[in-house]
Write a protein that holds these residues in place. Structure first.
Motif, PDB file in Angstrom:
ATOM      1  N   VAL A 157       0.846  -1.200   0.000  1.00  0.00           N
ATOM      2  CA  VAL A 157       0.000   0.000   0.000  1.00  0.00           C
ATOM      3  C   VAL A 157       0.877   1.244   0.000  1.00  0.00           C
ATOM      4  O   VAL A 157       0.671   2.174  -0.784  1.00  0.00           O
ATOM      5  CB  VAL A 157      -0.949  -0.004   1.217  1.00  0.00           C
ATOM      6  CG1 VAL A 157      -1.586   1.374   1.407  1.00  0.00           C
ATOM      7  CG2 VAL A 157      -2.034  -1.054   1.046  1.00  0.00           C
ATOM      8  N   ALA A 158       1.885   1.244   0.869  1.00  0.00           N
ATOM      9  CA  ALA A 158       2.796   2.388   0.936  1.00  0.00           C
ATOM     10  C   ALA A 158       3.585   2.537  -0.355  1.00  0.00           C
ATOM     11  O   ALA A 158       3.774   3.656  -0.858  1.00  0.00           O
ATOM     12  CB  ALA A 158       3.740   2.231   2.123  1.00  0.00           C
ATOM     13  N   ALA A 159       4.035   1.419  -0.921  1.00  0.00           N
ATOM     14  CA  ALA A 159       4.817   1.461  -2.162  1.00  0.00           C
ATOM     15  C   ALA A 159       3.997   2.023  -3.322  1.00  0.00           C
ATOM     16  O   ALA A 159       4.547   2.629  -4.245  1.00  0.00           O
ATOM     17  CB  ALA A 159       5.328   0.069  -2.509  1.00  0.00           C
ATOM     18  N   ALA A 160       2.678   1.838  -3.259  1.00  0.00           N
ATOM     19  CA  ALA A 160       1.796   2.321  -4.324  1.00  0.00           C
ATOM     20  C   ALA A 160       1.396   3.782  -4.115  1.00  0.00           C
ATOM     21  O   ALA A 160       0.642   4.340  -4.925  1.00  0.00           O
ATOM     22  CB  ALA A 160       0.546   1.454  -4.399  1.00  0.00           C
ATOM     23  N   GLY A 161       1.884   4.406  -3.042  1.00  0.00           N
ATOM     24  CA  GLY A 161       1.558   5.797  -2.783  1.00  0.00           C
ATOM     25  C   GLY A 161       0.232   6.006  -2.091  1.00  0.00           C
ATOM     26  O   GLY A 161      -0.268   7.126  -2.018  1.00  0.00           O
ATOM     27  N   ALA A 162      -0.346   4.936  -1.551  1.00  0.00           N
ATOM     28  CA  ALA A 162      -1.603   5.018  -0.809  1.00  0.00           C
ATOM     29  C   ALA A 162      -1.303   5.002   0.688  1.00  0.00           C
ATOM     30  O   ALA A 162      -0.145   4.936   1.107  1.00  0.00           O
ATOM     31  CB  ALA A 162      -2.532   3.870  -1.205  1.00  0.00           C
ATOM     32  N   VAL A 163      -2.341   5.032   1.510  1.00  0.00           N
ATOM     33  CA  VAL A 163      -2.194   5.078   2.958  1.00  0.00           C
ATOM     34  C   VAL A 163      -3.031   3.969   3.582  1.00  0.00           C
ATOM     35  O   VAL A 163      -4.163   3.724   3.154  1.00  0.00           O
ATOM     36  CB  VAL A 163      -2.648   6.446   3.517  1.00  0.00           C
ATOM     37  CG1 VAL A 163      -2.676   6.429   5.037  1.00  0.00           C
ATOM     38  CG2 VAL A 163      -1.732   7.555   3.017  1.00  0.00           C
ATOM     39  N   VAL A 164      -2.467   3.292   4.586  1.00  0.00           N
ATOM     40  CA  VAL A 164      -3.230   2.308   5.334  1.00  0.00           C
ATOM     41  C   VAL A 164      -4.146   3.061   6.305  1.00  0.00           C
ATOM     42  O   VAL A 164      -3.677   3.695   7.263  1.00  0.00           O
ATOM     43  CB  VAL A 164      -2.318   1.345   6.106  1.00  0.00           C
ATOM     44  CG1 VAL A 164      -3.148   0.394   6.976  1.00  0.00           C
ATOM     45  CG2 VAL A 164      -1.449   0.540   5.144  1.00  0.00           C
ATOM     46  N   ALA A 165      -5.446   3.002   6.055  1.00  0.00           N
ATOM     47  CA  ALA A 165      -6.406   3.731   6.878  1.00  0.00           C
ATOM     48  C   ALA A 165      -6.643   3.046   8.215  1.00  0.00           C
ATOM     49  O   ALA A 165      -7.103   3.667   9.175  1.00  0.00           O
ATOM     50  CB  ALA A 165      -7.729   3.864   6.125  1.00  0.00           C
ATOM     51  N   GLY A 166      -6.335   1.780   8.297  1.00  0.00           N
ATOM     52  CA  GLY A 166      -6.547   1.008   9.510  1.00  0.00           C
ATOM     53  C   GLY A 166      -6.518  -0.464   9.185  1.00  0.00           C
ATOM     54  O   GLY A 166      -6.421  -0.860   8.016  1.00  0.00           O
ATOM     55  N   GLY A 167      -6.580  -1.283  10.221  1.00  0.00           N
ATOM     56  CA  GLY A 167      -6.552  -2.719   9.996  1.00  0.00           C
ATOM     57  C   GLY A 167      -7.099  -3.467  11.186  1.00  0.00           C
ATOM     58  O   GLY A 167      -7.104  -2.956  12.318  1.00  0.00           O
ATOM     59  N   ILE A 168      -7.576  -4.676  10.947  1.00  0.00           N
ATOM     60  CA  ILE A 168      -8.027  -5.563  12.003  1.00  0.00           C
ATOM     61  C   ILE A 168      -7.410  -6.929  11.779  1.00  0.00           C
ATOM     62  O   ILE A 168      -7.052  -7.295  10.658  1.00  0.00           O
ATOM     63  CB  ILE A 168      -9.568  -5.681  12.055  1.00  0.00           C
ATOM     64  CG1 ILE A 168     -10.128  -6.135  10.695  1.00  0.00           C
ATOM     65  CG2 ILE A 168     -10.194  -4.363  12.483  1.00  0.00           C
ATOM     66  CD1 ILE A 168     -11.623  -6.425  10.717  1.00  0.00           C
ATOM     67  N   GLY A 169      -7.264  -7.686  12.871  1.00  0.00           N
ATOM     68  CA  GLY A 169      -6.751  -9.040  12.777  1.00  0.00           C
ATOM     69  C   GLY A 169      -7.881 -10.038  12.881  1.00  0.00           C
ATOM     70  O   GLY A 169      -8.935  -9.868  12.255  1.00  0.00           O
ATOM     71  N   ARG A 170      -7.678 -11.073  13.710  1.00  0.00           N
ATOM     72  CA  ARG A 170      -8.740 -12.072  13.877  1.00  0.00           C
ATOM     73  C   ARG A 170      -9.982 -11.465  14.532  1.00  0.00           C
ATOM     74  O   ARG A 170     -11.091 -11.931  14.342  1.00  0.00           O
ATOM     75  CB  ARG A 170      -8.222 -13.238  14.728  1.00  0.00           C
ATOM     76  CG  ARG A 170      -7.172 -14.085  14.029  1.00  0.00           C
ATOM     77  CD  ARG A 170      -6.713 -15.233  14.924  1.00  0.00           C
ATOM     78  NE  ARG A 170      -5.722 -16.054  14.263  1.00  0.00           N
ATOM     79  CZ  ARG A 170      -6.005 -17.086  13.490  1.00  0.00           C
ATOM     80  NH1 ARG A 170      -7.268 -17.417  13.280  1.00  0.00           N
ATOM     81  NH2 ARG A 170      -5.049 -17.792  12.917  1.00  0.00           N
ATOM     82  N   SER A 171      -9.752 -10.445  15.339  1.00  0.00           N
ATOM     83  CA  SER A 171     -10.866  -9.727  15.945  1.00  0.00           C
ATOM     84  C   SER A 171     -10.652  -8.236  15.700  1.00  0.00           C
ATOM     85  O   SER A 171      -9.591  -7.813  15.249  1.00  0.00           O
ATOM     86  CB  SER A 171     -10.943 -10.013  17.446  1.00  0.00           C
ATOM     87  OG  SER A 171      -9.748  -9.594  18.097  1.00  0.00           O
ATOM     88  N   GLY A 172     -11.644  -7.458  16.002  1.00  0.00           N
ATOM     89  CA  GLY A 172     -11.544  -6.023  15.778  1.00  0.00           C
ATOM     90  C   GLY A 172     -12.855  -5.488  15.251  1.00  0.00           C
ATOM     91  O   GLY A 172     -13.764  -6.245  14.898  1.00  0.00           O
ATOM     92  N   ASP A 173     -12.954  -4.192  15.199  1.00  0.00           N
ATOM     93  CA  ASP A 173     -14.188  -3.537  14.790  1.00  0.00           C
ATOM     94  C   ASP A 173     -14.201  -3.386  13.271  1.00  0.00           C
ATOM     95  O   ASP A 173     -13.694  -2.400  12.716  1.00  0.00           O
ATOM     96  CB  ASP A 173     -14.290  -2.169  15.470  1.00  0.00           C
ATOM     97  CG  ASP A 173     -15.663  -1.537  15.300  1.00  0.00           C
ATOM     98  OD1 ASP A 173     -16.390  -1.948  14.357  1.00  0.00           O
ATOM     99  OD2 ASP A 173     -16.002  -0.629  16.070  1.00  0.00           O
TER     100      ASP A 173
END
Length: 246
Positions: A22-38
Motif C-alpha cells: 500500500v505504501a509502495a503504491a503511494g496510498a495510505v493504510v487507513a486502519g486494519g483488524i486481525g482475527r478480531s476487531g471492529d
C-alpha cells in the motif's frame, strides 16, 4: 487525494506485505483488524478495504461493504456456495473484486486453461489439476485450483458443478470417468503455491504450471485491484477485469 485503504487480516503474513505494498503504491493504510476487531469501524474509515482473512468472515465483510458503500477486494479462499452467493448479492450495491488468486501469471493461466479446454474435447482429453501449498493451509483443494477447474469447465461450455470433481481417490475406485475434472492436493513445508493443469490423452499430454516463490505477488495484485475497483460501478469483478482481460 491519497487513497485510504483498510486491511482486514493485517496481523497475518499477507497483512504485513499488504501494508508495505500500500505504501509502495503511494496510498495510505487507513486502519486494519486481525482475527478480531471492529470491522464496521474499519470500513467506515477506509475508501476501499482489502480482505485477506478467511471464509468465516466473508458474508459479514461483504454485507458491511454494501451497507457502507465501500468497495471491497476479497482474497479469502474456501468460500461455500452460500458464502459466494452472499458476496454476489452485496456486489449488486457496491463494486467487489473477488479473486481466487491475485498473481498476474495465475490469471493468465486461467485464461489459457479456458482456451485449451475449448480446443481439447473431454472425450479425448482428461483434465487433472495438481496443487501444493505450505503445511499450514487449511482448505483443499486451493481456491486457485478450484479457479482452474472452473476455467476448464467454462471452456467446455459447462460449470464445474455440472462436470463434477474427482478428488481424494483411494482404494478400488474403478476406471476414471469421462468428463469430470480430477484434483490432487499436496501439503508440506513452506511452499507458497504450485499449480499444474494437465490435459491427458492417449497420444499426448499437455501441461501448464505456475509456481509462486513470494507471497508479495499476491499483495501487489490486491493493491492494484484496490486502486482499480475504487472507480468502478457496483458489480462482481475478478482479476481478469483488473488486468484488462475481460
Amino acid at each position: 487525494m491519497t487513497l485510504q485503504i483498510g486491511i482486514a487480516g493485517i496481523t497475518g503474513r499477507m497483512g504485513q506485505l499488504l501494508s508495505e505494498e500500500v505504501a509502495a503504491a503511494g496510498a495510505v493504510v487507513a486502519g486494519g483488524i486481525g482475527r478480531s476487531g471492529d470491522a464496521e469501524a474499519l470500513f467506515s474509515a477506509s475508501e476501499v478495504v482489502i480482505d485477506f482473512t478467511n471464509a468465516l468472515t466473508a458474508e459479514r465483510h461483504a454485507e458491511l461493504a454494501a451497507r457502507t458503500g465501500r468497495p471491497l477486494v476479497m482474497g479469502s479462499s474456501g468460500l461455500s456456495p452460500a458464502q459466494e452467493a452472499a458476496v454476489a448479492a452485496a456486489a449488486r450495491s457496491v463494486p467487489i473484486v473477488y479473486a481466487a488468486n491475485f498473481a498476474p501469471g495465475v490469471n493468465l493461466l486461467f485464461a489459457l486453461a479456458e482456451r485449451m479446454a475449448a480446443a481439447l474435447p473431454p472425450e479425448q482429453y482428461d483434465a487433472e489439476i495438481v496443487e501444493m501449498h505450505h503445511r499450514q493451509k487449511v482448505d483443499a483443494p486451493s481456491g486457485t485450483a478450484i479457479g482452474l477447474g472452473r476455467a476448464v469447465a467454462r471452456g467446455r461450455g459447462r460449470t464445474l458443478e455440472e462436470v463434477g470433481m474427482e478428488s481424494g481417490r483411494d482404494g478400488h475406485t474403478g476406471p476414471r470417468g469421462t468428463g469430470p475434472i480430477g484434483f490432487a492436493t499436496l501439503r508440506g513445508g513452506q511452499v507458497v503455491g504450485e499449480h499444474t493443469l494437465l490435459f491427458a490423452a492417449g497420444s499426448e499430454h499437455i501441461s501448464l504450471t505456475h509456481r509462486s516463490f513470494d507471497r508479495r505477488v499476491y499483495a501487489t495484485g490486491a493493491v492494484r485491484a484496490a486502486q482499480w475497483v475504487i472507480v468502478q460501478p457496483p458489480g462482481l469483478y475478478d482479476m481478469k477485469h483488473v488486468l484488462g482481460m475481460a
